[in-house]
Design a protein around this motif. Structure first.
Motif, PDB file in Angstrom:
ATOM      1  N   VAL A 108       0.842  -1.208   0.000  1.00 13.10           N
ATOM      2  CA  VAL A 108       0.000   0.000   0.000  1.00 13.10           C
ATOM      3  C   VAL A 108       0.872   1.251   0.000  1.00 13.10           C
ATOM      4  CG1 VAL A 108      -1.604   1.344   1.427  1.00 13.10           C
ATOM      5  CG2 VAL A 108      -2.069  -1.047   0.945  1.00 13.10           C
ATOM      6  N   LEU A 109       1.960   1.212   0.740  1.00 15.54           N
ATOM      7  CA  LEU A 109       2.868   2.356   0.768  1.00 15.54           C
ATOM      8  C   LEU A 109       3.500   2.571  -0.600  1.00 15.54           C
ATOM      9  CD1 LEU A 109       3.922   4.557   2.597  1.00 15.54           C
ATOM     10  CD2 LEU A 109       5.763   3.015   3.286  1.00 15.54           C
ATOM     11  N   ASP A 110       3.883   1.492  -1.271  1.00 14.54           N
ATOM     12  CA  ASP A 110       4.415   1.605  -2.633  1.00 14.54           C
ATOM     13  C   ASP A 110       3.371   2.200  -3.571  1.00 14.54           C
ATOM     14  OD1 ASP A 110       6.827   0.534  -1.811  1.00 14.54           O
ATOM     15  OD2 ASP A 110       6.388  -1.494  -2.576  1.00 14.54           O
ATOM     16  N   ALA A 111       2.119   1.769  -3.435  1.00  7.77           N
ATOM     17  CA  ALA A 111       1.041   2.317  -4.260  1.00  7.77           C
ATOM     18  C   ALA A 111       0.828   3.801  -3.949  1.00  7.77           C
ATOM     19  CB  ALA A 111      -0.246   1.532  -4.037  1.00  7.77           C
ATOM     20  N   ALA A 112       0.968   4.174  -2.680  1.00  2.00           N
ATOM     21  CA  ALA A 112       0.835   5.586  -2.302  1.00  2.00           C
ATOM     22  C   ALA A 112       1.949   6.419  -2.920  1.00  2.00           C
ATOM     23  CB  ALA A 112       0.825   5.735  -0.784  1.00  2.00           C
ATOM     24  N   HIS A 113       3.149   5.840  -3.024  1.00  2.00           N
ATOM     25  CA  HIS A 113       4.247   6.552  -3.698  1.00  2.00           C
ATOM     26  C   HIS A 113       3.901   6.777  -5.166  1.00  2.00           C
ATOM     27  CE1 HIS A 113       6.993   4.976  -0.361  1.00  2.00           C
ATOM     28  NE2 HIS A 113       6.893   6.272  -0.203  1.00  2.00           N
ATOM     29  N   GLU A 114       3.301   5.791  -5.794  1.00  2.00           N
ATOM     30  CA  GLU A 114       2.846   5.954  -7.181  1.00  2.00           C
ATOM     31  C   GLU A 114       1.784   7.047  -7.265  1.00  2.00           C
ATOM     32  OE1 GLU A 114       3.923   4.739 -10.099  1.00  2.00           O
ATOM     33  OE2 GLU A 114       5.549   3.861  -8.929  1.00  2.00           O
ATOM     34  N   ASP A 115       0.915   7.112  -6.262  1.00  2.00           N
ATOM     35  CA  ASP A 115      -0.099   8.168  -6.221  1.00  2.00           C
ATOM     36  C   ASP A 115       0.553   9.545  -6.153  1.00  2.00           C
ATOM     37  OD1 ASP A 115      -2.125   6.291  -6.287  1.00  2.00           O
ATOM     38  OD2 ASP A 115      -2.468   6.325  -4.115  1.00  2.00           O
ATOM     39  N   MET A 116       1.637   9.670  -5.383  1.00  2.00           N
ATOM     40  CA  MET A 116       2.335  10.953  -5.277  1.00  2.00           C
ATOM     41  C   MET A 116       2.931  11.341  -6.639  1.00  2.00           C
ATOM     42  SD  MET A 116       1.644  11.695  -2.215  1.00  2.00           S
ATOM     43  CE  MET A 116       0.290  10.533  -2.169  1.00  2.00           C
ATOM     44  N   ARG A 117       3.479  10.358  -7.349  1.00  2.00           N
ATOM     45  CA  ARG A 117       3.998  10.631  -8.702  1.00  2.00           C
ATOM     46  C   ARG A 117       2.866  11.078  -9.625  1.00  2.00           C
ATOM     47  NH1 ARG A 117       8.107   7.180  -7.254  1.00  2.00           N
ATOM     48  NH2 ARG A 117       7.022   5.208  -7.526  1.00  2.00           N
ATOM     49  N   SER A 118       1.706  10.456  -9.472  1.00  2.00           N
ATOM     50  CA  SER A 118       0.547  10.820 -10.281  1.00  2.00           C
ATOM     51  C   SER A 118       0.109  12.256  -9.999  1.00  2.00           C
ATOM     52  CB  SER A 118      -0.606   9.851  -9.995  1.00  2.00           C
ATOM     53  OG  SER A 118      -1.797  10.294 -10.567  1.00  2.00           O
ATOM     54  N   VAL A 119       0.082  12.629  -8.729  1.00  2.00           N
ATOM     55  CA  VAL A 119      -0.276  14.003  -8.356  1.00  2.00           C
ATOM     56  C   VAL A 119       0.738  14.972  -8.962  1.00  2.00           C
ATOM     57  CG1 VAL A 119      -0.390  15.627  -6.418  1.00  2.00           C
ATOM     58  CG2 VAL A 119      -1.547  13.416  -6.275  1.00  2.00           C
ATOM     59  N   GLN A 120       2.001  14.627  -8.866  1.00  2.00           N
ATOM     60  CA  GLN A 120       3.037  15.480  -9.454  1.00  2.00           C
ATOM     61  C   GLN A 120       2.834  15.622 -10.955  1.00  2.00           C
ATOM     62  OE1 GLN A 120       7.283  15.156  -8.326  1.00  2.00           O
ATOM     63  NE2 GLN A 120       7.590  14.646 -10.471  1.00  2.00           N
ATOM     64  N   ASP A 121       2.527  14.518 -11.624  1.00  2.00           N
ATOM     65  CA  ASP A 121       2.324  14.568 -13.071  1.00  2.00           C
ATOM     66  C   ASP A 121       1.120  15.429 -13.438  1.00  2.00           C
ATOM     67  OD1 ASP A 121       4.549  13.014 -13.491  1.00  2.00           O
ATOM     68  OD2 ASP A 121       3.412  11.144 -13.777  1.00  2.00           O
ATOM     69  N   VAL A 122       0.063  15.355 -12.631  1.00  2.00           N
ATOM     70  CA  VAL A 122      -1.127  16.171 -12.898  1.00  2.00           C
ATOM     71  C   VAL A 122      -0.796  17.649 -12.752  1.00  2.00           C
ATOM     72  CG1 VAL A 122      -3.395  16.824 -11.981  1.00  2.00           C
ATOM     73  CG2 VAL A 122      -2.835  14.415 -12.316  1.00  2.00           C
ATOM     74  N   LEU A 123      -0.155  17.997 -11.632  1.00  2.00           N
ATOM     75  CA  LEU A 123       0.093  19.408 -11.349  1.00  2.00           C
ATOM     76  C   LEU A 123       1.241  20.002 -12.159  1.00  2.00           C
ATOM     77  CD1 LEU A 123      -0.441  19.478  -7.505  1.00  2.00           C
ATOM     78  CD2 LEU A 123      -1.994  20.237  -9.299  1.00  2.00           C
ATOM     79  N   LEU A 124       2.217  19.190 -12.502  1.00  2.00           N
ATOM     80  CA  LEU A 124       3.395  19.707 -13.203  1.00  2.00           C
ATOM     81  C   LEU A 124       3.437  19.275 -14.667  1.00  2.00           C
ATOM     82  CD1 LEU A 124       6.112  19.182 -10.443  1.00  2.00           C
ATOM     83  CD2 LEU A 124       4.541  21.099 -10.773  1.00  2.00           C
ATOM     84  N   GLY A 125       2.312  18.794 -15.164  1.00  2.00           N
ATOM     85  CA  GLY A 125       2.248  18.322 -16.545  1.00  2.00           C
ATOM     86  C   GLY A 125       2.585  19.384 -17.576  1.00  2.00           C
ATOM     87  N   CYS A 126       2.407  20.641 -17.230  1.00  2.00           N
ATOM     88  CA  CYS A 126       2.683  21.727 -18.165  1.00  2.00           C
ATOM     89  C   CYS A 126       4.157  22.136 -18.178  1.00  2.00           C
ATOM     90  CB  CYS A 126       1.803  22.931 -17.853  1.00  2.00           C
ATOM     91  SG  CYS A 126       2.104  23.615 -16.213  1.00  2.00           S
ATOM     92  N   LEU A 127       4.967  21.522 -17.310  1.00  2.00           N
ATOM     93  CA  LEU A 127       6.381  21.884 -17.205  1.00  2.00           C
ATOM     94  C   LEU A 127       7.263  20.856 -17.908  1.00  2.00           C
ATOM     95  CD1 LEU A 127       6.586  22.877 -13.419  1.00  2.00           C
ATOM     96  CD2 LEU A 127       6.153  24.362 -15.382  1.00  2.00           C
ATOM     97  N   THR A 128       8.370  21.339 -18.438  1.00  2.00           N
ATOM     98  CA  THR A 128       9.351  20.424 -19.028  1.00  2.00           C
ATOM     99  C   THR A 128      10.107  19.716 -17.905  1.00  2.00           C
ATOM    100  OG1 THR A 128      11.149  22.031 -19.034  1.00  2.00           O
ATOM    101  CG2 THR A 128       9.687  22.006 -20.979  1.00  2.00           C
ATOM    102  N   LYS A 129      10.871  18.705 -18.264  1.00  2.00           N
ATOM    103  CA  LYS A 129      11.675  17.985 -17.280  1.00  2.00           C
ATOM    104  C   LYS A 129      12.653  18.947 -16.589  1.00  2.00           C
ATOM    105  CE  LYS A 129      14.574  13.899 -16.803  1.00  2.00           C
ATOM    106  NZ  LYS A 129      15.192  12.765 -17.475  1.00  2.00           N
ATOM    107  N   GLY A 130      13.257  19.832 -17.353  1.00  2.00           N
ATOM    108  CA  GLY A 130      14.181  20.813 -16.778  1.00  2.00           C
ATOM    109  C   GLY A 130      13.479  21.783 -15.855  1.00  2.00           C
TER     110      GLY A 130
END
Length: 152
Positions: A108-130
């Motif tokens: 569950v903790l590993d899945a929660a880490h994936e959720d955090m990556r998902s939140v980051q992708d949603v909020l920072l989707g408009c930004l480049t990797k740099g």
């Protein structure tokens, strides 16, 4: 870019507002994802502490997460019901009940880490990797300054 039409009298006020708005967005998205797993942010904190630091007595766990023992006891009770942690009796210098993470808790903790990556992708989707790397660096500096000021 500074937008005078938003009701803020100066760019500094707008920056503070934008930081607070970003925080609220993160809180909402994280709460949604954790809630879908039957967890709250405090549950995640307890699980993460057990994963990072190993088994703990409830009192010691409360000190690690900087929360009242009663709050930790409630969270541990919830996690016990879900099978994400287990309690063991340890007899070292007396009888102690120790809370430890189960394999299901790790999953569950590993899945929660994936959720955090998902939140980051949603909020920072408009930004480049740099730009993401730069934002990460800048936010670390801001948080370090806040910690030195005693705000964290």
């Amino acid at each position: 870019m500074y937008d005078r039409g938003n009701g803020f009298s100066n760019p500094s006020e707008q920056t503070v507002h934008l930081l607070a708005a970003a925080n609220r967005a993160v809180d909402v998205l994280v709460a949604e994802r954790l809630g879908a797993r039957g967890l709250g942010a405090f549950h995640r904190s307890v699980l993460r502490t057990l994963a990072d630091l190993g088994p703990h007595a409830r009192h010691d766990l409360a000190a690690q997460v900087e929360a009242p023992v009663a709050d930790v006891a409630r969270a541990v009770g919830d996690l016990l019901e879900q099978g994400l942690v287990q309690e063991m009796v340890v007899n070292i210098g007396g009888r102690h009940e120790v809370v430890t993470l189960t394999p299901a808790g790790t999953a569950v903790l590993d899945a929660a880490h994936e959720d955090m990556r998902s939140v980051q992708d949603v909020l920072l989707g408009c930004l480049t990797k740099g730009e993401r790397a730069q934002l990460h660096y800048l936010l670390r500096r801001v948080c370090a300054t806040a910690a030195r000021a005693g705000a964290v």
